[in-house]
Design a protein around this motif. Sequence first.
Motif, mmCIF file in Angstrom:
data_model
loop_
_atom_site.group_PDB
_atom_site.id
_atom_site.type_symbol
_atom_site.label_atom_id
_atom_site.label_comp_id
_atom_site.label_asym_id
_atom_site.label_seq_id
_atom_site.Cartn_x
_atom_site.Cartn_y
_atom_site.Cartn_z
ATOM 1 N N ALA A 30 0.480 4.815 -2.649
ATOM 2 C CA ALA A 30 0.735 3.888 -1.546
ATOM 3 C C ALA A 30 -0.558 3.345 -0.944
ATOM 4 O O ALA A 30 -0.667 2.137 -0.680
ATOM 5 N N CYS A 31 -1.551 4.198 -0.734
ATOM 6 C CA CYS A 31 -2.787 3.732 -0.099
ATOM 7 C C CYS A 31 -3.602 2.851 -1.050
ATOM 8 O O CYS A 31 -4.329 1.959 -0.605
ATOM 9 N N THR A 32 -3.470 3.092 -2.355
ATOM 10 C CA THR A 32 -4.164 2.233 -3.319
ATOM 11 C C THR A 32 -3.591 0.821 -3.278
ATOM 12 O O THR A 32 -4.336 -0.171 -3.249
ATOM 13 N N LEU A 33 -2.271 0.728 -3.259
ATOM 14 C CA LEU A 33 -1.625 -0.588 -3.188
ATOM 15 C C LEU A 33 -1.961 -1.280 -1.875
ATOM 16 O O LEU A 33 -2.320 -2.467 -1.854
ATOM 17 N N LEU A 34 -1.859 -0.538 -0.766
ATOM 18 C CA LEU A 34 -2.172 -1.117 0.543
ATOM 19 C C LEU A 34 -3.628 -1.551 0.602
ATOM 20 O O LEU A 34 -3.948 -2.649 1.084
ATOM 21 N N GLY A 35 -4.523 -0.703 0.126
ATOM 22 C CA GLY A 35 -5.946 -1.025 0.155
ATOM 23 C C GLY A 35 -6.282 -2.258 -0.649
ATOM 24 O O GLY A 35 -7.094 -3.095 -0.227
ATOM 25 N N ILE A 84 12.349 9.701 11.939
ATOM 26 C CA ILE A 84 11.552 9.621 10.716
ATOM 27 C C ILE A 84 11.358 11.037 10.211
ATOM 28 O O ILE A 84 11.116 11.963 10.995
ATOM 29 N N SER A 85 11.499 11.232 8.929
ATOM 30 C CA SER A 85 11.375 12.575 8.364
ATOM 31 C C SER A 85 9.925 13.042 8.437
ATOM 32 O O SER A 85 8.992 12.241 8.586
ATOM 33 N N VAL A 86 9.737 14.347 8.308
ATOM 34 C CA VAL A 86 8.394 14.907 8.324
ATOM 35 C C VAL A 86 7.576 14.354 7.151
ATOM 36 O O VAL A 86 6.422 13.960 7.314
ATOM 37 N N PHE A 87 8.209 14.321 5.989
ATOM 38 C CA PHE A 87 7.513 13.785 4.808
ATOM 39 C C PHE A 87 7.181 12.305 5.014
ATOM 40 O O PHE A 87 6.068 11.864 4.702
ATOM 41 N N GLY A 88 8.119 11.547 5.547
ATOM 42 C CA GLY A 88 7.888 10.125 5.768
ATOM 43 C C GLY A 88 6.752 9.870 6.748
ATOM 44 O O GLY A 88 5.923 8.981 6.529
ATOM 45 N N ALA A 89 6.699 10.664 7.816
ATOM 46 C CA ALA A 89 5.633 10.503 8.810
ATOM 47 C C ALA A 89 4.273 10.852 8.212
ATOM 48 O O ALA A 89 3.282 10.149 8.426
ATOM 49 N N ALA A 90 4.231 11.955 7.473
ATOM 50 C CA ALA A 90 2.968 12.372 6.846
ATOM 51 C C ALA A 90 2.507 11.336 5.830
ATOM 52 O O ALA A 90 1.316 10.979 5.777
ATOM 53 N N LEU A 91 3.433 10.829 5.032
ATOM 54 C CA LEU A 91 3.089 9.821 4.023
ATOM 55 C C LEU A 91 2.606 8.534 4.669
ATOM 56 O O LEU A 91 1.597 7.953 4.242
ATOM 57 N N LEU A 96 -1.706 4.750 5.832
ATOM 58 C CA LEU A 96 -2.394 3.824 6.737
ATOM 59 C C LEU A 96 -3.849 4.225 6.945
ATOM 60 O O LEU A 96 -4.741 3.365 6.975
ATOM 61 N N PHE A 97 -4.102 5.520 7.098
ATOM 62 C CA PHE A 97 -5.466 5.996 7.344
ATOM 63 C C PHE A 97 -6.333 5.827 6.102
ATOM 64 O O PHE A 97 -7.398 5.202 6.153
ATOM 65 N N GLN A 98 -5.883 6.378 4.979
ATOM 66 C CA GLN A 98 -6.685 6.294 3.763
ATOM 67 C C GLN A 98 -6.725 4.873 3.207
ATOM 68 O O GLN A 98 -7.711 4.465 2.588
#
Length: 216
Positions: A30-35, A84-91, A96-98
């Motif tokens: 996800a972060c690669t695509l976003l980046g 929002i699920s725990v996994f969803g929040a962590a992901l 967003l950060f990375q």
Amino acid sequence: MDWSVLWSNRDLYASGLWSTVELSAAAIAACTLLGLVIAAIRTSRIPVLAQLARCYLEIFRGTPLLVQMLFIYFGAAYLGIGNISVFGAALLALTLFQGAYVAEIFRSGIEAVPRGQWEAARVLGLSRTQTFASVILPQTRAIVLPPLVGQYLSLVKDTSIAVVIGYAELLREGQAIVDRDGHPGMAYLAIAVLYFVICSPLSVVVRRMERKAVTA
């Protein structure tokens, strides 16, 4: 040292290891695509979008991941977004950060490609999108791979922060073992070894890429 404690809790360690790998793999993709998208926007000729992308980078690179993760998980309800699920929040927090750091890696790689490549593609009649996808990105990939894999290493280790919102990754499972059976030194040593097992292959890849870059 009572090594039987590790063996008796092997299922918890395996569960935590799988949860960490699952979150890491999803966040890396996800972060690669976003980046990549943010980097493309940053290097585009659309000032408004480029400025919005810059604001995103400033916000997420300028605030701690821990704060972002807590805000996303606990703040969603207050903002009326819903559960929002725990996994969803962590992901989402890791992405967003990375993604902000990955975007800067991609941007540096894109800008490192000689400007003449753009001009040559334009002479050949390629559109800007075609030039970016077919000419610039292939050259960018070789430039950004070493720092990109290094960033992925950071991401894997950052998954441990998800313990604060209750995600059952390695650290949380280790804490559960300590609370139940004691032996904190042994439990946390096992966690460190498992993180090393995950990160070591990526570290080897980075070193090989760096050696190839030096000899090229």
